[in-house]
Design a protein around this motif. Structure first.
Motif, PDB file in Angstrom:
ATOM      1  N   TYR A   1      -5.973  11.891   2.941  1.00 46.20           N
ATOM      2  CA  TYR A   1      -6.416  10.505   2.664  1.00 46.20           C
ATOM      3  C   TYR A   1      -5.434   9.756   1.776  1.00 46.20           C
ATOM      4  O   TYR A   1      -5.682   8.616   1.401  1.00 46.20           O
ATOM      5  CB  TYR A   1      -7.822  10.516   2.053  1.00 46.20           C
ATOM      6  CG  TYR A   1      -7.903  10.406   0.529  1.00 46.20           C
ATOM      7  CD1 TYR A   1      -7.138  11.221  -0.311  1.00 46.20           C
ATOM      8  CD2 TYR A   1      -8.754   9.489  -0.079  1.00 46.20           C
ATOM      9  CE1 TYR A   1      -7.220  11.117  -1.689  1.00 46.20           C
ATOM     10  CE2 TYR A   1      -8.841   9.379  -1.465  1.00 46.20           C
ATOM     11  CZ  TYR A   1      -8.066  10.192  -2.260  1.00 46.20           C
ATOM     12  OH  TYR A   1      -8.135  10.095  -3.630  1.00 46.20           O
ATOM     13  N   ASP A   2      -4.290  10.384   1.444  1.00 45.83           N
ATOM     14  CA  ASP A   2      -3.369   9.778   0.488  1.00 45.83           C
ATOM     15  C   ASP A   2      -2.612   8.576   1.065  1.00 45.83           C
ATOM     16  O   ASP A   2      -1.762   7.992   0.401  1.00 45.83           O
ATOM     17  CB  ASP A   2      -2.397  10.852  -0.031  1.00 45.83           C
ATOM     18  CG  ASP A   2      -1.966  10.614  -1.474  1.00 45.83           C
ATOM     19  OD1 ASP A   2      -2.660   9.866  -2.180  1.00 45.83           O
ATOM     20  OD2 ASP A   2      -0.922  11.163  -1.870  1.00 45.83           O
ATOM     21  N   MET A   3      -2.966   8.242   2.315  1.00 48.58           N
ATOM     22  CA  MET A   3      -2.398   7.028   2.925  1.00 48.58           C
ATOM     23  C   MET A   3      -3.427   5.888   2.917  1.00 48.58           C
ATOM     24  O   MET A   3      -3.252   4.873   3.586  1.00 48.58           O
ATOM     25  CB  MET A   3      -1.912   7.284   4.357  1.00 48.58           C
ATOM     26  CG  MET A   3      -2.633   8.346   5.162  1.00 48.58           C
ATOM     27  SD  MET A   3      -4.412   8.099   5.241  1.00 48.58           S
ATOM     28  CE  MET A   3      -4.414   6.612   6.207  1.00 48.58           C
TER      29      MET A   3
ATOM     30  N   GLY B   1       0.790  -1.232   0.000  1.00 48.05           N
ATOM     31  CA  GLY B   1       0.000   0.000   0.000  1.00 48.05           C
ATOM     32  C   GLY B   1       0.819   1.276   0.000  1.00 48.05           C
ATOM     33  O   GLY B   1       1.871   1.374   0.637  1.00 48.05           O
ATOM     34  N   LYS B   2       0.292   2.274  -0.722  1.00 54.85           N
ATOM     35  CA  LYS B   2       0.841   3.640  -0.672  1.00 54.85           C
ATOM     36  C   LYS B   2       0.269   4.334   0.559  1.00 54.85           C
ATOM     37  O   LYS B   2      -0.944   4.429   0.720  1.00 54.85           O
ATOM     38  CB  LYS B   2       0.427   4.409  -1.932  1.00 54.85           C
ATOM     39  CG  LYS B   2       0.608   5.938  -1.840  1.00 54.85           C
ATOM     40  CD  LYS B   2       0.082   6.675  -3.088  1.00 54.85           C
ATOM     41  CE  LYS B   2       0.160   8.192  -2.927  1.00 54.85           C
ATOM     42  NZ  LYS B   2      -0.382   8.939  -4.090  1.00 54.85           N
ATOM     43  N   ALA B   3       1.159   4.821   1.416  1.00 57.75           N
ATOM     44  CA  ALA B   3       0.701   5.578   2.582  1.00 57.75           C
ATOM     45  C   ALA B   3       1.440   6.915   2.634  1.00 57.75           C
ATOM     46  O   ALA B   3       2.391   7.095   3.401  1.00 57.75           O
ATOM     47  CB  ALA B   3       0.914   4.784   3.859  1.00 57.75           C
TER      48      ALA B   3
ATOM     49  N   ALA C   1      -3.515   2.018  -4.037  1.00 58.93           N
ATOM     50  CA  ALA C   1      -3.044   3.385  -3.845  1.00 58.93           C
ATOM     51  C   ALA C   1      -4.068   4.392  -4.346  1.00 58.93           C
ATOM     52  O   ALA C   1      -4.779   4.139  -5.317  1.00 58.93           O
ATOM     53  CB  ALA C   1      -1.740   3.577  -4.635  1.00 58.93           C
ATOM     54  N   THR C   2      -4.101   5.535  -3.662  1.00 60.17           N
ATOM     55  CA  THR C   2      -4.819   6.696  -4.193  1.00 60.17           C
ATOM     56  C   THR C   2      -3.833   7.360  -5.156  1.00 60.17           C
ATOM     57  O   THR C   2      -3.214   8.360  -4.838  1.00 60.17           O
ATOM     58  CB  THR C   2      -5.191   7.656  -3.046  1.00 60.17           C
ATOM     59  OG1 THR C   2      -4.018   7.896  -2.250  1.00 60.17           O
ATOM     60  CG2 THR C   2      -6.271   7.068  -2.156  1.00 60.17           C
ATOM     61  N   LEU C   3      -3.674   6.735  -6.328  1.00 56.30           N
ATOM     62  CA  LEU C   3      -2.514   7.093  -7.153  1.00 56.30           C
ATOM     63  C   LEU C   3      -2.731   8.249  -8.113  1.00 56.30           C
ATOM     64  O   LEU C   3      -1.817   9.041  -8.336  1.00 56.30           O
ATOM     65  CB  LEU C   3      -2.016   5.865  -7.925  1.00 56.30           C
ATOM     66  CG  LEU C   3      -0.534   5.974  -8.305  1.00 56.30           C
ATOM     67  CD1 LEU C   3       0.356   5.744  -7.097  1.00 56.30           C
ATOM     68  CD2 LEU C   3      -0.161   5.036  -9.425  1.00 56.30           C
TER      69      LEU C   3
ATOM     70  N   ALA D   1       3.982  13.168  -8.545  1.00 55.66           N
ATOM     71  CA  ALA D   1       3.722  11.771  -8.915  1.00 55.66           C
ATOM     72  C   ALA D   1       4.586  10.909  -7.995  1.00 55.66           C
ATOM     73  O   ALA D   1       5.490  10.190  -8.427  1.00 55.66           O
ATOM     74  CB  ALA D   1       4.040  11.537 -10.379  1.00 55.66           C
ATOM     75  N   GLU D   2       4.338  11.047  -6.662  1.00 51.79           N
ATOM     76  CA  GLU D   2       5.213  10.442  -5.653  1.00 51.79           C
ATOM     77  C   GLU D   2       4.752   9.046  -5.238  1.00 51.79           C
ATOM     78  O   GLU D   2       5.554   8.240  -4.764  1.00 51.79           O
ATOM     79  CB  GLU D   2       5.282  11.359  -4.419  1.00 51.79           C
ATOM     80  CG  GLU D   2       4.159  11.194  -3.391  1.00 51.79           C
ATOM     81  CD  GLU D   2       2.767  11.510  -3.922  1.00 51.79           C
ATOM     82  OE1 GLU D   2       2.657  12.183  -4.961  1.00 51.79           O
ATOM     83  OE2 GLU D   2       1.783  11.053  -3.312  1.00 51.79           O
ATOM     84  N   GLY D   3       3.462   8.759  -5.425  1.00 55.18           N
ATOM     85  CA  GLY D   3       2.941   7.463  -4.966  1.00 55.18           C
ATOM     86  C   GLY D   3       3.630   6.311  -5.667  1.00 55.18           C
ATOM     87  O   GLY D   3       4.002   5.311  -5.051  1.00 55.18           O
TER      88      GLY D   3
ATOM     89  N   PHE E   1       0.578  12.820   4.030  1.00 58.04           N
ATOM     90  CA  PHE E   1       0.054  14.055   3.444  1.00 58.04           C
ATOM     91  C   PHE E   1       0.813  14.343   2.165  1.00 58.04           C
ATOM     92  O   PHE E   1       2.038  14.266   2.129  1.00 58.04           O
ATOM     93  CB  PHE E   1       0.151  15.250   4.403  1.00 58.04           C
ATOM     94  CG  PHE E   1      -0.703  16.397   3.930  1.00 58.04           C
ATOM     95  CD1 PHE E   1      -2.087  16.287   3.921  1.00 58.04           C
ATOM     96  CD2 PHE E   1      -0.132  17.570   3.443  1.00 58.04           C
ATOM     97  CE1 PHE E   1      -2.901  17.324   3.447  1.00 58.04           C
ATOM     98  CE2 PHE E   1      -0.933  18.613   2.973  1.00 58.04           C
ATOM     99  CZ  PHE E   1      -2.322  18.486   2.982  1.00 58.04           C
ATOM    100  N   ASP E   2       0.060  14.663   1.111  1.00 52.79           N
ATOM    101  CA  ASP E   2       0.661  14.902  -0.197  1.00 52.79           C
ATOM    102  C   ASP E   2       0.461  16.352  -0.609  1.00 52.79           C
ATOM    103  O   ASP E   2      -0.589  16.733  -1.117  1.00 52.79           O
ATOM    104  CB  ASP E   2       0.014  13.951  -1.234  1.00 52.79           C
ATOM    105  CG  ASP E   2       0.621  14.121  -2.626  1.00 52.79           C
ATOM    106  OD1 ASP E   2       1.668  14.794  -2.745  1.00 52.79           O
ATOM    107  OD2 ASP E   2       0.044  13.565  -3.586  1.00 52.79           O
ATOM    108  N   THR E   3       1.496  17.165  -0.370  1.00 52.70           N
ATOM    109  CA  THR E   3       1.425  18.572  -0.821  1.00 52.70           C
ATOM    110  C   THR E   3       1.778  18.680  -2.307  1.00 52.70           C
ATOM    111  O   THR E   3       1.596  19.727  -2.910  1.00 52.70           O
ATOM    112  CB  THR E   3       2.436  19.460  -0.065  1.00 52.70           C
ATOM    113  OG1 THR E   3       3.764  19.014  -0.414  1.00 52.70           O
ATOM    114  CG2 THR E   3       2.250  19.393   1.433  1.00 52.70           C
TER     115      THR E   3
HETATM  116 ZN    ZN Z   1      -0.231  11.175  -3.728  1.00 52.14          ZN
END
Ligand code: ZN
Ligand code: BES
Ligand code: ZN
Length: 499
Positions: free
Chosen positions: A289-291, A266-268, A375-377, A350-352, A271-273
């Motif tokens: 919710y990006d985790m 899983g992608k966790a 993932a919330t990709l 595009a870090e996930g 926080f995705d700025t």
């Molecule tokens: Zn993300």
């Protein structure tokens, strides 16, 4: 919530309200509805005759009556379930959840449910119990006032002629699954100052203890040693240390077909700025919710630990915060992943996929032969499929078909998108092996998938893009708005089918 099962005496159940499913355009002609009609002095037939209630999915009607003899209930709640031919067992969770939320709002604390569906008692009672539990989850844990204090505290599941052992087993399964979904939803709802990677690892450790799993947390130094330059590139702009969380479930005796070992990855991103490729301000708060991918792995592993299937499963969660500062990755940086491939980072948002690159490679190194990552990709999957279907991609049609079939069985939508060499070509870099984005505005969801594919060696692999399905912006009759706990039921089904 206390949940019990009964196989006879529905109208005498120890509950304040009776709840019955009603099919679309049904008349009070079946024996069970006739009995309820009699109980209410003809009010059920009256309601149907006047077309006040048509049994459409989600329709509700509450009838008060004077209990007779040994009866406790003085209310009957009818809940529409739509066309009888389309009414399938997973809809029982929607039914029981709708009833729970309806009654809770009115201060009623207990009800008995007749789902009026054929199907094995274990499965029907499982969905009934799960719906009772997931419907009571609310987003208000940080409110000091005005919290929704009304709770339904007791549910009685009635299945005519069911064996007590089946009811007990189904209710236990429903409770484990419902609590695991709520566990995942609580994580997704946590504010990012509270749930950073270190806290996520702590919660994984506590959960592992409760569910009988092994939990190991890799530090940045350990990741560095293993050459995980891809995930580590994401954590460079934050003061929060990244963690790779590894959960292991080992059955007493494995019956895994062909000695397969499944990994859930899983992608966790807590926080995705966006990092230096900073996201716009409005709406950025949604990125707590990006985790959700990692939280889904944790919830599924919890259910696995408690339900004890006879196959081994490993969970790998890449937990990291994506922030911009003087040390952050730049667009144009080149990094090397654990499998030796070089990546040109052209967009730090595009870090996930950068997180998953090392996480899937690690899972395979640990012996996984089947890998499902979640993932919330991509924002693109929300445009393509909205909130009703999770995007599925992968390198093995059999595995993808199985996931889609598990979704059909559990009432969760999955929709396959293509991958292939023609798409993979679009992420070739001029100066490194691959770049982390494809052409602007083209097949964004698939670009994420073909990137992750580069880090799978021999394993069968499927990728689930849950960006559209992990969060719901509006309240539903059976569910609070916010995190949904999507995919847990289907993944558990996938595990149980492989026993
Ligand atoms: Zn993300
Ligand atoms: N976490 C986001 C995906 C996302 C975006 C989910 C919007 C929900 C709503 C992901 O890390 C991201 O930012 N992806 C980019 C990729 C792009 C830069 C190639 C996206 O989807 O815009
Ligand atoms: Zn991003």
């Amino acid at each position: 919530m206390k949940i019990t099962g009964i196989s006879s005496g529905f109208s005498e159940a120890n509950a304040e309200a009776l709840v019955a499913a009603v099919y679309k355009d049904e008349k009070a002609s079946s024996a069970d509805l006739k009995a309820l009609d009699k109980l209410t002095g003809g009010l059920v037939a009256d309601l149907f005759a006047n077309e006040d209630f048509k049994g459409k999915s989600g329709d509700t009607a509450l009838i008060r009556f004077t209990p007779k003899g040994g009866m406790k209930a003085s209310r009957l709640l009818l809940v529409g379930v739509g066309e009888k031919k389309d009414y399938k067992v997973p809809a029982v969770a929607t039914l029981s959840g709708t009833a729970t939320r309806f009654l809770r709002k009115r201060g009623i604390k207990s009800f008995a449910l007749d789902a009026r569906i054929s199907g094995d008692a274990v499965t029907v009672s499982q969905y009934a119990a799960q719906g009772m539990i997931t419907s009571q989850f609310e987003l208000d844990k940080y409110k000091t006032k005005d919290r929704s204090t009304n709770q339904v505290t007791a549910g009685v599941i009635y299945i005519s002629g069911a064996k007590p052992a089946d009811l007990k087993n189904g209710i236990n399964r429903g409770r484990v699954i419902g609590d695991s979904m709520n566990f995942t939803r609580d994580l997704a709802n946590e504010p990012p100052n509270i749930l950073h990677p270190t806290e996520m690892a702590k919660r994984a450790q506590a959960m592992a203890k409760e569910a009988g799993l092994k939990c190991e947390v890799l530090t940045e130094a350990q990741m560095e040693k293993m050459g995980m330059g891809s995930i580590l590139s994401v954590t460079k702009g934050t003061t929060q240390p990244a963690k790779m969380i590894v959960l292991r479930y080992t059955p007493a005796k494995s019956t895994a077909k062909n000695n397969e070992m499944l990994a859930l990855v899983g992608k966790a991103v807590t926080f995705d700025t966006g990092g230096i490729s900073l996201k716009p301000g409005p709406g950025m708060e949604a990125m707590k919710y990006d985790m959700s991918g990692g939280a889904t792995v944790m919830g599924t592993m919890r259910a696995i630990g408690l339900l004890k299937p006879s196959v081994p499963v490993i969970g790998v969660i890449g937990a990291v915060e994506n922030m911009p500062d003087g040390g952050a990755s730049r667009p144009a940086d080149v990094v090397t992943a654990m499998n030796g491939k070089t990546i040109e980072i052209l967009n730090t948002d595009a870090e996930g996929r950068l997180v998953l690159a090392d996480a899937v490679a690690y899972a395979e190194k640990q012996g996984a032969t089947r890998i499902v990552d979640m993932a919330t990709l991509t924002g693109a999957v929300i445009i393509a499929l909205g909130g009703y279907n999770t995007g599925v991609m992968g390198n093995d049609q059999g595995l993808m078909d199985e996931i889609i079939a598990c979704g059909k069985q559990t009432g969760e939508g999955f929709w396959q998108l293509p991958v292939g060499p023609e798409y993979s070509k679009d992420i070739k870099s001029d100066i490194a092996d691959i770049k982390n984005i494809g052409p602007a505005g083209k097949a964004g969801t698939i670009m994420g998938a073909v990137f992750i594919q580069e880090f799978i060696d021999k394993a069968k692999w499927a990728h689930l893009d849950i960006a559209g399905t992990a969060w719901n912006d509006s309240v539903r009759p059976f569910q609070a708005k916010g995190p949904t706990g999507v995919a847990i039921r289907s993944l558990l089904e996938l595990v149980e089918r492989s026993q």
